[in-house]
Design a protein around this motif. Structure first.
Motif, PDB file in Angstrom:
ATOM      1  N   MET A  95      36.094  48.939  44.120  1.00  0.00           N
ATOM      2  CA  MET A  95      36.167  47.713  43.504  1.00  0.00           C
ATOM      3  C   MET A  95      34.866  46.681  44.061  1.00  0.00           C
ATOM      4  O   MET A  95      34.387  46.983  44.998  1.00  0.00           O
ATOM      5  N   THR A  96      34.399  45.887  43.183  1.00  0.00           N
ATOM      6  CA  THR A  96      33.394  45.148  43.330  1.00  0.00           C
ATOM      7  C   THR A  96      33.796  43.861  44.006  1.00  0.00           C
ATOM      8  O   THR A  96      35.068  43.551  44.215  1.00  0.00           O
ATOM      9  N   VAL A  97      32.730  43.157  44.765  1.00  0.00           N
ATOM     10  CA  VAL A  97      33.148  42.114  45.456  1.00  0.00           C
ATOM     11  C   VAL A  97      33.727  41.134  44.654  1.00  0.00           C
ATOM     12  O   VAL A  97      34.847  40.413  45.029  1.00  0.00           O
ATOM     13  N   PHE A  98      33.159  40.753  43.523  1.00  0.00           N
ATOM     14  CA  PHE A  98      33.852  39.881  42.551  1.00  0.00           C
ATOM     15  C   PHE A  98      35.420  40.110  42.131  1.00  0.00           C
ATOM     16  O   PHE A  98      36.253  39.292  42.464  1.00  0.00           O
ATOM     17  N   GLN A  99      35.633  41.352  42.009  1.00  0.00           N
ATOM     18  CA  GLN A  99      37.148  41.900  41.812  1.00  0.00           C
ATOM     19  C   GLN A  99      37.949  41.641  43.245  1.00  0.00           C
ATOM     20  O   GLN A  99      38.934  41.328  43.120  1.00  0.00           O
ATOM     21  N   GLU A 100      37.457  42.012  44.197  1.00  0.00           N
ATOM     22  CA  GLU A 100      38.133  41.703  45.526  1.00  0.00           C
ATOM     23  C   GLU A 100      38.442  40.175  45.695  1.00  0.00           C
ATOM     24  O   GLU A 100      39.729  39.847  46.082  1.00  0.00           O
ATOM     25  N   ARG A 101      37.207  39.559  45.593  1.00  0.00           N
ATOM     26  CA  ARG A 101      37.506  37.850  45.791  1.00  0.00           C
ATOM     27  C   ARG A 101      38.720  37.448  44.781  1.00  0.00           C
ATOM     28  O   ARG A 101      39.623  36.443  45.082  1.00  0.00           O
ATOM     29  N   TRP A 102      38.737  37.895  43.670  1.00  0.00           N
ATOM     30  CA  TRP A 102      39.350  37.551  42.332  1.00  0.00           C
ATOM     31  C   TRP A 102      40.911  37.793  42.818  1.00  0.00           C
ATOM     32  O   TRP A 102      41.810  37.031  42.784  1.00  0.00           O
ATOM     33  N   GLN A 103      41.322  38.877  43.502  1.00  0.00           N
ATOM     34  CA  GLN A 103      42.453  39.422  43.934  1.00  0.00           C
ATOM     35  C   GLN A 103      42.941  38.781  45.109  1.00  0.00           C
ATOM     36  O   GLN A 103      44.080  38.035  45.255  1.00  0.00           O
ATOM     37  N   GLU A 104      41.842  38.363  46.129  1.00  0.00           N
ATOM     38  CA  GLU A 104      42.381  37.646  47.240  1.00  0.00           C
ATOM     39  C   GLU A 104      42.805  36.203  46.768  1.00  0.00           C
ATOM     40  O   GLU A 104      43.738  35.733  47.066  1.00  0.00           O
ATOM     41  N   LEU A 105      42.087  35.646  45.616  1.00  0.00           N
ATOM     42  CA  LEU A 105      42.282  34.217  45.432  1.00  0.00           C
ATOM     43  C   LEU A 105      43.654  34.277  44.491  1.00  0.00           C
ATOM     44  O   LEU A 105      44.694  33.199  44.720  1.00  0.00           O
ATOM     45  N   ALA A 106      43.887  35.197  43.804  1.00  0.00           N
ATOM     46  CA  ALA A 106      45.002  35.461  43.068  1.00  0.00           C
ATOM     47  C   ALA A 106      46.303  35.590  43.850  1.00  0.00           C
ATOM     48  O   ALA A 106      47.198  34.987  43.752  1.00  0.00           O
ATOM     49  N   ASP A 107      46.143  36.214  45.083  1.00  0.00           N
ATOM     50  CA  ASP A 107      47.415  36.632  45.932  1.00  0.00           C
ATOM     51  C   ASP A 107      47.470  35.242  46.595  1.00  0.00           C
ATOM     52  O   ASP A 107      48.847  34.700  47.005  1.00  0.00           O
TER      53      ASP A 107
END
Ligand SMILES: CSC[C@@H](O)[C@@H](O)C(=O)COP(=O)(O)O
Ligand SMILES: [Zn+2]
Length: 205
Positions: free
Chosen positions: A1-13
């Motif tokens: 997972m890219t940093v972008f995808q990780e951050r997206w998921q964290e924010l979505a959660d």
């Protein structure tokens, strides 16, 4: 997972968690998470969405000026400049803004004083205040409709890498090193506001 995808998921959660508490009434609230420094880029909620829903268009990447990094039909949150100020002036990694009845009523009761102080309450430890006589002060600023003016006022209180500011009859904005810390401050603040409101109601009878 890219940093972008990780951050997206964290924010979505975190958005889902705050939605479960019903903290996004009437499309209010906005959230942001830093993706990179130099140049600054962060994900911010798209404006005017129902933040209880989880979709692929919930967030967009913006730069230090709050402008979309890529071509997109999505509009960044109307309050993106507040999040820009946080990432420009502090080392925070996540910032959260919500409107609740408790934070609005507290901001109105204490607004003329420009702040609310909490002392002798266990939960101020969430802000790192562990001493017996520690006082937690949350500033209360006027709710300027012009967001650059609101941001100017807000910037005065961005001296630490984590914190909270109440905007009068509007809502609260908190920031912290990551979503965990920002959420902790948000929950602690809302607990303290609800406590103070309950006490105020009892004492005013
Ligand atoms: C209709 S909710 C109030 C909004 O003006 C604003 O204060 C807010 O928190 C949400 O705005 P948004 O542009 O969706 O981020
Ligand atoms: Zn708002």
């Amino acid at each position: 997972m890219t940093v972008f995808q990780e951050r997206w998921q964290e924010l979505a959660d975190i958005k889902d968690e705050l939605a479960l508490r019903d903290w996004f009434m009437g499309t209010s609230g906005n959230l942001a998470i830093k993706v990179q420094d130099a140049p600054l880029e962060f994900l911010v909620t798209a404006s005017g969405k129902d933040k209880r829903k989880r979709t692929s268009e919930d967030f967009l990447l913006v730069d230090a000026a709050g402008k979309a990094v890529e071509e997109t039909p999505l509009k960044p949150s109307a309050e993106t400049l507040l999040h820009c100020a946080i990432y420009q002036k502090t080392a925070a990694g996540c910032s959260l803004h919500i409107h609740t009845v408790a934070n609005n009523v507290i901001s109105e009761i204490y607004g003329d004083r420009g702040k609310i102080d909490f002392k002798g309450l266990e939960l101020i430890k969430a802000f790192g205040l562990w001493e017996e006589d520690a006082v937690l002060t949350i500033p209360i600023i006027p709710n300027h409709a012009h967001i650059p003016d609101l941001t100017e006022e807000f910037r005065k209180y961005l001296s630490a890498d984590s914190g909270a500011v109440l905007i009068r009859n509007h809502g609260i904005t908190v920031w912290g090193k990551d979503p965990f810390e920002a959420k902790k401050l948000l929950e602690a603040s809302e607990f303290l506001f609800q406590y103070q409101l309950a006490l105020y109601q009892i004492q005013s009878h």
